[in-house]
Enzyme design. Sequence first.
Site, short mmCIF file in Angstrom:
data_model
loop_
_atom_site.label_atom_id
_atom_site.label_comp_id
_atom_site.label_asym_id
_atom_site.label_seq_id
_atom_site.Cartn_x
_atom_site.Cartn_y
_atom_site.Cartn_z
N GLN A 289 0.84 -1.10 0.06
CA GLN A 289 -0.01 -0.18 -0.10
C GLN A 289 0.81 1.41 -0.13
O GLN A 289 0.29 2.31 -0.06
CB GLN A 289 -0.89 -0.09 1.12
CG GLN A 289 -1.83 -1.11 1.39
CD GLN A 289 -2.78 -1.26 2.90
OE1 GLN A 289 -3.59 -0.65 2.71
NE2 GLN A 289 -1.85 -1.84 3.83
N ASN A 290 2.16 0.90 0.21
CA ASN A 290 3.10 2.24 0.48
C ASN A 290 3.38 2.72 -0.90
O ASN A 290 3.51 2.11 -1.96
CB ASN A 290 4.60 1.80 1.08
CG ASN A 290 4.16 1.38 2.37
OD1 ASN A 290 3.03 1.53 3.11
ND2 ASN A 290 5.01 0.45 2.90
N HIS B 72 -1.48 1.43 -4.45
CA HIS B 72 -1.82 2.70 -4.25
C HIS B 72 -0.95 3.73 -5.00
O HIS B 72 -1.02 4.98 -4.72
CB HIS B 72 -1.78 3.05 -2.91
CG HIS B 72 -2.70 2.63 -1.92
ND1 HIS B 72 -2.70 2.61 -0.63
CD2 HIS B 72 -3.99 2.03 -2.25
CE1 HIS B 72 -3.77 1.59 -0.18
NE2 HIS B 72 -4.36 1.25 -1.23
N CYS C 134 3.51 17.16 -19.76
CA CYS C 134 3.33 15.65 -19.79
C CYS C 134 4.75 15.27 -20.88
O CYS C 134 4.58 16.19 -21.93
CB CYS C 134 2.15 15.20 -20.09
SG CYS C 134 1.98 13.66 -20.77
N LEU D 180 3.11 -3.72 14.80
CA LEU D 180 3.84 -3.05 15.96
C LEU D 180 2.91 -3.49 17.37
O LEU D 180 3.20 -3.91 18.37
CB LEU D 180 4.13 -1.79 15.91
CG LEU D 180 4.66 -1.18 17.05
CD1 LEU D 180 6.26 -1.79 17.14
CD2 LEU D 180 4.68 0.38 17.07
N GLU D 181 1.66 -3.34 16.80
CA GLU D 181 0.55 -3.79 17.86
C GLU D 181 -0.72 -4.47 17.31
O GLU D 181 -0.72 -4.29 15.97
CB GLU D 181 0.08 -2.55 18.61
CG GLU D 181 -0.62 -1.37 17.44
CD GLU D 181 -0.33 0.04 17.76
OE1 GLU D 181 0.08 0.31 18.83
OE2 GLU D 181 -0.94 0.96 17.09
P1 NAD Z 1 -11.80 3.85 2.25
O1 NAD Z 1 -13.32 4.51 2.18
O2 NAD Z 1 -11.90 2.34 2.32
O3 NAD Z 1 -11.22 4.40 3.46
C1 NAD Z 1 -11.79 3.96 4.90
C2 NAD Z 1 -10.49 4.54 5.86
O4 NAD Z 1 -9.83 5.40 4.87
C3 NAD Z 1 -11.27 5.12 6.95
O5 NAD Z 1 -11.46 4.18 8.01
C4 NAD Z 1 -10.30 6.20 7.33
O6 NAD Z 1 -9.20 5.81 8.11
C5 NAD Z 1 -9.66 6.72 5.79
N1 NAD Z 1 -10.56 7.76 5.33
C6 NAD Z 1 -11.22 7.93 4.36
N2 NAD Z 1 -11.74 9.08 4.12
C7 NAD Z 1 -11.53 9.66 5.21
C8 NAD Z 1 -11.80 11.19 5.54
N3 NAD Z 1 -12.14 12.05 4.70
N4 NAD Z 1 -11.32 11.66 6.74
C9 NAD Z 1 -10.50 10.71 7.64
N5 NAD Z 1 -10.47 9.47 7.22
C10 NAD Z 1 -10.67 9.23 5.91
O7 NAD Z 1 -11.10 4.44 1.08
P2 NAD Z 1 -11.52 4.70 -0.31
O8 NAD Z 1 -12.19 6.12 -0.41
O9 NAD Z 1 -12.33 3.59 -0.66
O10 NAD Z 1 -10.16 4.87 -1.04
C11 NAD Z 1 -9.80 3.95 -2.35
C12 NAD Z 1 -8.76 3.57 -2.05
O11 NAD Z 1 -7.72 4.57 -2.01
C13 NAD Z 1 -8.33 2.75 -0.86
O12 NAD Z 1 -7.61 1.70 -1.19
C14 NAD Z 1 -7.30 3.61 -0.26
O13 NAD Z 1 -6.32 3.04 0.62
C15 NAD Z 1 -6.58 4.33 -1.28
N6 NAD Z 1 -5.96 5.56 -0.75
C16 NAD Z 1 -4.72 5.77 -0.71
C17 NAD Z 1 -3.96 7.07 -0.34
C18 NAD Z 1 -2.53 7.32 -0.47
O14 NAD Z 1 -2.29 8.55 -0.07
N7 NAD Z 1 -1.92 6.62 -1.05
C19 NAD Z 1 -4.93 7.95 0.51
C20 NAD Z 1 -6.20 7.80 0.60
C21 NAD Z 1 -6.72 6.51 0.04
N1 APR Z 2 6.63 -2.39 12.88
C1 APR Z 2 5.43 -2.74 12.49
N2 APR Z 2 4.44 -2.24 12.34
C2 APR Z 2 4.34 -1.05 12.57
C3 APR Z 2 5.72 -0.14 12.90
C4 APR Z 2 7.00 -0.86 13.09
N3 APR Z 2 8.14 -0.43 13.47
N4 APR Z 2 5.38 1.25 13.36
C5 APR Z 2 4.16 1.30 13.11
N5 APR Z 2 3.43 -0.14 12.75
C6 APR Z 2 2.12 -0.35 12.51
C7 APR Z 2 1.26 0.52 13.61
O1 APR Z 2 0.72 -0.26 14.51
C8 APR Z 2 -0.11 0.45 12.57
O2 APR Z 2 -1.04 -0.59 12.46
O3 APR Z 2 1.79 -0.03 11.27
C9 APR Z 2 0.58 0.36 10.93
C10 APR Z 2 0.52 1.54 10.13
O4 APR Z 2 -0.83 1.85 9.84
P1 APR Z 2 -1.23 3.07 8.92
O5 APR Z 2 -0.78 4.33 9.59
O6 APR Z 2 -2.81 3.21 8.78
O7 APR Z 2 -0.90 2.79 7.60
P2 APR Z 2 -1.46 1.86 6.47
O8 APR Z 2 -1.98 0.78 7.15
O9 APR Z 2 -0.35 1.55 5.49
O10 APR Z 2 -2.56 2.67 5.81
C11 APR Z 2 -3.37 2.10 4.69
O11 APR Z 2 -4.52 4.15 4.30
O12 APR Z 2 -4.23 6.29 3.94
C12 APR Z 2 -4.26 5.24 3.45
O13 APR Z 2 -3.53 4.79 1.18
C13 APR Z 2 -3.13 4.92 2.59
O14 APR Z 2 -1.87 3.12 1.97
C14 APR Z 2 -2.44 3.90 3.22
C15 APR Z 2 -3.69 3.08 3.81
#
Ligand code: NAD
Ligand code: APR
Length: 233
Positions: A91-92, A109, A136, A202-203
Site C-alpha cells: 500500500q506504500n 496505491h 507531460c 507493532l500492535e
Molecule cells: P476507504 O473509504 O476504504 O477508507 C476508509 C478509511 O480511510 C477510513 O477508515 C479512514 O481511515 C480513511 N478515510 C477515508 N476518508 C477519510 C476522511 N475523509 N477523513 C478521515 N479518514 C478518512 O477508502 P476509499 O475512499 O475507498 O479509498 C480508495 C482507495 O484509495 C483505498 O484503497 C485507499 O487505501 C486508497 N488511498 C490511498 C491514499 C494514499 O495516500 N496512497 C490515500 C487515500 C486512499
Molecule cells: N513495525 C511494524 N509495524 C509498525 C511499526 C513498526 N516499526 N510502526 C508502526 N507500525 C504499524 C502500526 O501499529 C499500524 O498498525 O503500522 C500500521 C500503520 O498503519 P497506518 O498508519 O494506517 O498505515 P497503513 O495501514 O499503511 O494505511 C493504509 O491508508 O491512508 C491510506 O492509502 C493510505 O496506504 C495507506 C492506507
Amino acid sequence: MADIRNIVILTGAGISAESGIDTFRDAGGLWEKHRIEDVATPEAFARNPALVQGFYDARRAALATVEPNAAHRSLARLEAEWPHELLLVTQNVDDLHERGGVQDVLHMHGELLSALCGACGARSRWDGPLSDAPACLACGAPALRPDVVWFGEMPYQMRRIYDALARADLFVSIGTSGAVYPAAGFVQEAAASGARTLELNLERSEGSHWFDESRQGRAGELVPAWVDEVLGA
Ligand code: NAD
Ligand code: APR
C-alpha cells in the site's frame, strides 16, 4: 512450512516506519498533520492543486533522506530464495522495497516516483517536484499529478491481487492498520481460499481477529525472523 508454496505478502506504512517515513494513523502520523479531505482525494486536487502537489512533493523529496531497513532487505532475500510463487503487494508509495532489493513490487496505491498525466493518462518516472506544473512527456499538457491512488479512486492491479489470493497457501500482512479497504479485506479473501494467515505488526490492528496468528513487534525484527523461519534457515 512444507505444505506452503504460493505466498502473498501485503505491506503497509509500518514496514517503512523504522526507516523514518511517517505512518498515517500512529501518533504523529500523516493524518494528524494533514486532513485526508485536503490532500488525498480527487476533490482536494481539483479545489487546491498546489496544496496537494506540495504535500506529495515534500513526501517525494523526503525519499532521498531515508534508507530501506532490515525488513525490506529480508523480503528481497525471500524473493530471491523462495522456489515457488510469491507476490509482494504494498500500500506504500515509497520506493524502499525496490531499494531494499525486491525485483517485483505491486504498488496498489501508486508510487511517489511516478507522475500521471490527467490529460492523456501517460505515466512517467518522476523524482522532482510537480507543483511547478511540468509538461507531460507524452502529450505536452501541463497536467501531471502524483501517480497515487486517492480516497475514492480505484487501487491498481486488483485482478492480479485477487487471482494470487485465490491461489495462496499463506497470506502475510506486515505493518498495516487494517483501516482501509480493499487491502483490509485481503486476509478474508485468502482465508476463504484456504490459505493460512499471519499478521506481523507493532500492535494489534483493526483486522487482527481475522488472522490465524498475529505477532506484535517491530517489522525490523519480526520480518527477518519470519523469513528465516519460512526459508528453513
Ligand atoms: P476507504 O473509504 O476504504 O477508507 C476508509 C478509511 O480511510 C477510513 O477508515 C479512514 O481511515 C480513511 N478515510 C477515508 N476518508 C477519510 C476522511 N475523509 N477523513 C478521515 N479518514 C478518512 O477508502 P476509499 O475512499 O475507498 O479509498 C480508495 C482507495 O484509495 C483505498 O484503497 C485507499 O487505501 C486508497 N488511498 C490511498 C491514499 C494514499 O495516500 N496512497 C490515500 C487515500 C486512499
Ligand atoms: N513495525 C511494524 N509495524 C509498525 C511499526 C513498526 N516499526 N510502526 C508502526 N507500525 C504499524 C502500526 O501499529 C499500524 O498498525 O503500522 C500500521 C500503520 O498503519 P497506518 O498508519 O494506517 O498505515 P497503513 O495501514 O499503511 O494505511 C493504509 O491508508 O491512508 C491510506 O492509502 C493510505 O496506504 C495507506 C492506507
